[in-house]
Scaffold this motif. Sequence first.
Motif, mmCIF file in Angstrom:
data_model
loop_
_atom_site.group_PDB
_atom_site.id
_atom_site.type_symbol
_atom_site.label_atom_id
_atom_site.label_comp_id
_atom_site.label_asym_id
_atom_site.label_seq_id
_atom_site.Cartn_x
_atom_site.Cartn_y
_atom_site.Cartn_z
ATOM 1 N N VAL A 59 0.827 -1.206 0.000
ATOM 2 C CA VAL A 59 0.000 0.000 0.000
ATOM 3 C C VAL A 59 0.861 1.255 0.000
ATOM 4 C CG1 VAL A 59 -1.608 1.344 1.376
ATOM 5 C CG2 VAL A 59 -1.990 -1.082 1.060
ATOM 6 N N VAL A 60 1.918 1.237 0.815
ATOM 7 C CA VAL A 60 2.691 2.461 1.006
ATOM 8 C C VAL A 60 3.618 2.751 -0.175
ATOM 9 C CG1 VAL A 60 4.479 3.529 2.415
ATOM 10 C CG2 VAL A 60 2.562 2.392 3.493
ATOM 11 N N ALA A 61 4.321 1.728 -0.653
ATOM 12 C CA ALA A 61 5.333 1.985 -1.680
ATOM 13 C C ALA A 61 4.742 2.649 -2.928
ATOM 14 C CB ALA A 61 6.071 0.690 -2.023
ATOM 15 N N PRO A 62 3.645 2.135 -3.509
ATOM 16 C CA PRO A 62 3.112 2.825 -4.694
ATOM 17 C C PRO A 62 2.575 4.214 -4.354
ATOM 18 C CG PRO A 62 2.105 0.662 -4.427
ATOM 19 C CD PRO A 62 2.858 0.942 -3.184
ATOM 20 N N GLY A 63 1.886 4.328 -3.214
ATOM 21 C CA GLY A 63 1.297 5.609 -2.864
ATOM 22 C C GLY A 63 2.322 6.693 -2.685
ATOM 23 N N LEU A 64 3.448 6.294 -2.124
ATOM 24 C CA LEU A 64 4.510 7.253 -1.840
ATOM 25 C C LEU A 64 5.176 7.737 -3.124
ATOM 26 C CD1 LEU A 64 5.379 8.048 0.946
ATOM 27 C CD2 LEU A 64 7.231 6.403 0.799
#
Lengths: 309, 539
Positions: free
Chosen positions: B89-94
């Motif tokens: 969730v975090v890696a793409p969003g970031l």
Amino acid sequence: MLEVKGLRKEYGGLTAVQGISFTLKPGDIFGFIGSNGAGKTTTIRMISTLLEPTAGTAVLNGADIRRNPMEVRRMLGYMPDFFGLYDDVKVWEYLDFFAAIYQVPPKKRPEVIDSVLELTNLTVKKQAFVQSLSRGMQQRLCLARCLVHDPALLLLDEPASGLDPRARAELKELIAELGRMGKIVIVSSHILPELADFCNTVGIIERGELLAFGPVSQIVKDIQPHRVFSIHMLDHLDSASEHAKTLPGVSDATVAGEHELRVEFVGDLDDQADLLARLIQLGYRVTSFREDSADLEDVFLKLTTGAVN
Amino acid sequence: MSPGSLADWVRSNRSVYIGNATTMRDFRVQLRGSRSVLLFGLYLVVLILVSFFVYGETASRSLSIVDAQMQLKEFASTVMRLLGFTVSVVAPGLTATTIVMERQRQSLDLVFSAPVSPKYYLVGKVMSSFRYTWMLLVLALPVTAASVVIGGASWQDVLVAYMLLSMQALILTAFALLMSTIAAKPVSAIVWSYAASFFYNLVAISLASVYSLGRMFGSFGRGNEAPWYVTASPFTVLETSRTVTMIGGHSIPNWICFLAVALLLCRICLLGAGALLSPPGGKEIQGLRLSALVYVFALAIGIGWALHPHGSAPMTPGLGMGTVVKAVGADDTAALEAGQVLALCSGPIIVFLPFVACFGFDRERRYWPNGLFSIPRALDGTPAGGLPFLCAFLALFAVGMDLGALGGDGALLGPPFWAFAFYTAAFWVLFFALGRFVSSFFAGLKTSRTMLFALFLFLVCLPFPFLTMVTGVNLGLESQGPWNLYVLAPLLSRDSYRATYALIFGAILLLVALVVMLISESRVSKRLAVLGRTSESTR
Ligand SMILES: Nc1ncnc2c1ncn2[C@@H]1O[C@H](COP(=O)(O)OP(=O)(O)OP(=O)(O)O)[C@@H](O)[C@H]1O
Ligand SMILES: [Mg+2]
């Protein structure tokens, strides 16, 4: 030394810049003037290596923008007409970032940052966040950013837009100072008079063509071979105009108002001095005698039709 | 390479990876103020609460020792699964918004008027968001350490699991960065990044479950042995951390294989993003195309070898297509199957074909038609090089598979394989021609790319449910009627004449491709004549 050789840019069917050439030497401040859509930004972006020319090239101190763009980038500072600043970054961090990508050694960076802040009068804002700066300050910060690596060429695309008169004056002073430091400065603008007093070279671009290039006085002379004097006197304007027409260097004289006589003049400085002396000698009561220099705007309007491709 | 240029190379690479200015700036922003403290605090609280809840569930039941052991294992896996979820969730969003936001804010010009290569900038961006994801993993250490202490997993397992998680984060970050470079709006960048993340997880999870199903029924794998790709799933890192692959009698830990694959994937994505950020003809696009050729060749050898391991019966381990390529009595089953695998595996070409085939305007860059086929331009990204590149790509794919089969089986693949290779090539050349056709309307590069993709969906994907509806689900069975008209008919067919079908279909497709290409070329030259200029053949 910047040599621009036949730079040309086509966007599909539209030719934005049609092969313009000029040469500038260190210390030159070049005013690049044109109406909206004339091709100023396109030319500047090509010189800054951000836009690939369709044909032609430019060479800065021996480095070619097409063959050696990285070398050119090291030597130039580019200030776009529109630019965004990062959120959440402080002024000094912003400059530190650019100093880093311009490969300024880490030890020298604080010193460099202080000196460009000093130069652009932003020292008090060193710890402020960039998004908290006013438009004019952001403009100056962007200019400061262009200076961190001591570039040989500065490309300023409409740096004065959005500045108040005072900030404009300061900017002019700053640009003149940069010229004295031996940098080549290219400044674009819509307004010729704004540039005329501190640029030593001016180019007028229209529909992607360089219509005129050279010192301001030269261009004005080319466009308008005669100068115009506005002479105010108390009375006898009609006979004064008849008299004036007979004097050397005067091509025409007309009564322009109750007290104003306009004289179109092609003579040299001697003739100019004689003109005033003769009028007084003849007994006309002259209250003022001055050259009408507001005509720079007219020159520009005359040269350009204002039509956009 | 002279010592001087080597030193230059080392210096420039060092500046990319160490003290990268982009990373430094992003990092300052990421850690600024109370917001990040709040976020991290919240994250930790959630993590701890969830693990307490799970642990409570586990411990509250009174169980035998063996059961308790199982439950503790389960607890450790749950924690890791949570981390896997965080990563996906975090890696793409970031990462998704990084480049597209800068482009919108018009601060990209400021960066690229400085002596900054796309590589420097992109690697900087990857490192900054990767580091942030890593911080989240490190922050979770107390919780994962707890699972070690109470005995659900060993330290070594946890370390390897972390390693796998960070490689997965790297891959997702690289995907998102590529999407961010392609997209024109932040919203679409976010959507596409999450779509990529979802797709990655889908593929990785199904590969891993194919494996574990296979294991459950005892069909393959002994002890810790497992194909390397089981480690790709972020949701089973703890379970797969100890698996190994046997290569030539040596057991290689799978995490090492996955590390290599992750770095390669990341490199391809960054090269792609770099090629999009630099003008055509730049060294990024050459690097990208060269890497694509090299990797596809290596991959093809691997596939060919896997299909024919040392004279044993052909099989497709875990490729999930066993039903489709099952042999039905033909004289050269191995070649037929290899041919169908080739055709199937070439599917992902549709992802990059629009970039290779289409031309037109793209913001300020221009991919202007400069001819149809020019071998010297195969790598430089201009339209004339598209077809040679595509042909080279497919040729290397087929030759690689054949060589792989030679290595595994000791024999080259027979004519049926090459019939399918011909069919595959004709298929893609047709879509290349369609790409040029849609470009010849000069409606913009983006529009042409989208149209090509839409055409693919229309011609290849849409008929599938339609034909299924018409004839029932038994696709590919000695079916007559409408299925035989479908472009993928040779691929789905299971009868022994499929190689002949492939040849006939290939010839028809190639013919259509030629006609389409001729039409589009005449349209292009007419259009260029109208514009008062000739096709730019030299630059
Ligand atoms: N990306 C682009 N695609 C197509 N045409 C463009 C593009 N950028 C500029 N043009 C065209 O090129 C011409 C020159 O534009 P340019 O931006 O150089 O003008 P300018 O002199 O900077 O104008 P302004 O004073 O408004 O900034 C315009 O006709 C414009 O429409
Ligand atoms: Mg402009």
